[in-house]
Design an enzyme around this catalytic site. Structure first.
Site, PDB file in Angstrom:
ATOM      1  CD  GLU A 166      40.685 -40.861 -71.659  1.00  0.00           C
ATOM      2  OE1 GLU A 166      40.367 -39.707 -71.985  1.00  0.00           O
ATOM      3  OE2 GLU A 166      41.067 -41.711 -72.478  1.00  0.00           O
ATOM      4  CD  GLU A 359      38.148 -44.591 -74.077  1.00  0.00           C
ATOM      5  OE1 GLU A 359      38.714 -43.786 -74.859  1.00  0.00           O
ATOM      6  OE2 GLU A 359      37.405 -44.243 -73.147  1.00  0.00           O
TER       7      GLU A 359
END
Ligand code: FCB
Length: 463
Positions: A166, A359
């Site tokens: 991320e 995720e």
């Protein structure tokens, strides 16, 4: 007729990260990470917690392996704690850290669980802050040392590598808003940090590929589809702008298209130029090295036009969905259709790039009830809704190779501490007792059959 069968070889798994579960921060020569020092600052973590104990997974790694295997999951995404491998950030490699992850990987493989290894899940060695952390360009070389050390040891048996987790969240929360380690609040610093994270991906992918030719290397992006609050052209422009800021600023360079011109112009307007950060030739060092894209998906953003001003560098703001929508216990809208559309969009915009859901999950606060079990029906519904969305995207042609639920375990949720529970498995922190939630049992059944139930499933027994 739609079948609810997933493609053969589809990876069913769950995900965690080192700082969020391991504890044992002083074991085996580990050095301090930026999260150790950030969490120690008063007021940074809700409830005042830190990662010193968490799920005790560093000591109890074999328990975690048994849990993953017992659930019948074919894949496990975990991260290697950077400061266990390079305690001082550069130079000396700590063999005891590598020994730990080697044992762990071998145990997963012995149980037929495919390791999906993340290098940087935010726990940069504290020593690297001397050079600005990710703001300093030297962070790229430091990260490359880390990637090389881990690939030297594990490149022969780990086939799925995630370099960075991320980049946008690192830049935003770590360097723009100061809500995550290292707590910097500066827009220019955040652009530099994000850029160096991407350069780190490129350089890291090169050293992994050189050591492990069969490795499949990707970066995990937090992707938030951005929808306009209305069909007013100003809101449409706000949604497009926000998509540039959150998604395309990372997607496009990673997948070989360079930084998007519209967002570049927004940054130039806000900062008066980026040439001191992004040098000629940098795009070539980032693109063309991803064997797959990791997709972390939680919810969407509903956007409206707004005047830039203090605390708002760009002409848009998040307004959220209107009307009555389903939300998690953290207030995030449950929006599985946006995941389907996102996967189809990625497939169209970047054809030929396999997608892995690295995720996806939700906060629901359910805890054991009178019978000792955790009846987290809302997580079951969340899971089924999102898996259906993935399946629809696969039907529409998207090459989705796996789904890794966040998270295997309830764990340390960064600045929110231990309050939000994301796990398929409940953790009673004081005693360390684990309870497989109903969602974990249902997910185990899906993973075993590779098939989604047509109706709401009964909860199978576990163990
Ligand atoms: C993601 C992070 C992960 C976890 C989930 C809830 O942004 O990658 O570590 O915190 O959100």
């Amino acid at each position: 007729m739609t079948t609810h069968r997933f493609p053969p070889g589809f990876l069913w798994g769950a995900a965690t990260s080192a700082y969020q579960i391991e504890g044992s921060l002083d074991a085996d020569g580990r050095g301090p990470s930026v999260w150790d020092t950030f969490a120690a600052r008063p007021g940074t973590i809700e409830g005042g917690g830190d990662g010193s104990r968490a799920c005790d997974s560093y000591r109890r790694w074999d328990r975690d392996v048994e849990l993953v295997a017992g659930l019948g999951l074919g894949a496990y995404r975990f991260s290697v704690s950077w400061s266990r491998i390079l305690p001082q950030g550069r130079g000396r490699v700590e063999p005891r850290g590598l020994d730990h992850y080697e044992r762990f990987v071998d145990a997963l493989l012995a149980r037929d669980v495919t390791p999906v290894l993340t290098l940087n899940h935010w726990d940069m060695p504290e020593a690297l802050l001397a050079d600005g952390g990710w703001v300093g360009r030297s962070s790229v070389d430091a990260f490359t040392e880390f990637a090389a050390a881990v690939a030297d040891r594990l490149g022969d048996r780990v086939h799925w590598w995630i370099t960075q987790n991320e980049p946008w969240i690192i830049a935003l929360l770590g360097y723009q808003l100061g809500l995550h380690a290292p707590g910097v609040r500066d827009l220019r610093a955040s652009v530099a940090a994000g850029h160096h994270v991407l350069l780190g991906h490129g350089a890291g992918a090169d050293v992994i590929h050189a050591r492990a030719p069969q490795a499949r290397v990707g970066c995990a992006l937090s992707l938030f589809p951005c929808d306009p609050a209305s069909d007013d052209p100003a809101d449409l422009a706000a949604a497009r702008g926000s998509d540039g800021y959150v998604n395309r600023w990372y997607l496009d360079p990673l997948l070989g298209d360079g930084y998007p011109a519209d967002m570049w112009a927004h940054y130039e307007r806000a900062l008066g130029g980026l040439d001191d950060i992004i040098r000629p030739g940098d795009a070539e060092l980032i693109g063309g090295r991803s064997d797959f894209l990791g997709v972390n998906y939680y919810t969407r953003r509903v956007m409206a036009a707004a005047q830039p001003g203090p605390g708002r560098p760009f002409p848009w703001r998040v307004v959220g969905p209107s009307g009555d929508v389903t939300r998690t216990d953290e207030g995030w809208e449950v929006a599985p259709d946006s995941l389907r559309d996102l996967l189809i969009r990625l497939h169209h915009d970047h054809p030929g790039v396999p997608l892995m859901i690295t995720e996806n999950g939700a906060v629901y606060g359910d805890t054991p009830t009178h019978d000792g079990l955790v009846h987290d029906q809302r997580r079951i519904d969340f899971l089924l809704g999102h898996l259906r969305a993935v399946h629809q995207a696969v039907d529409a042609g998207a090459d989705v190779v796996g789904y890794l639920h966040w998270s295997l375990l309830d764990n340390f949720e960064w600045a929110l501490g231990y309050r939000p529970r994301f796990g398929l498995v409940h953790v009673d922190y004081p005693s360390g007792r684990l309870t497989v939630k109903d969602s974990g049992r249902v997910y185990a059944r899906i993973a075993a059959t590779g098939q989604l139930p047509d109706t709401r499933p009964t909860v199978p027994p576990f163990g």
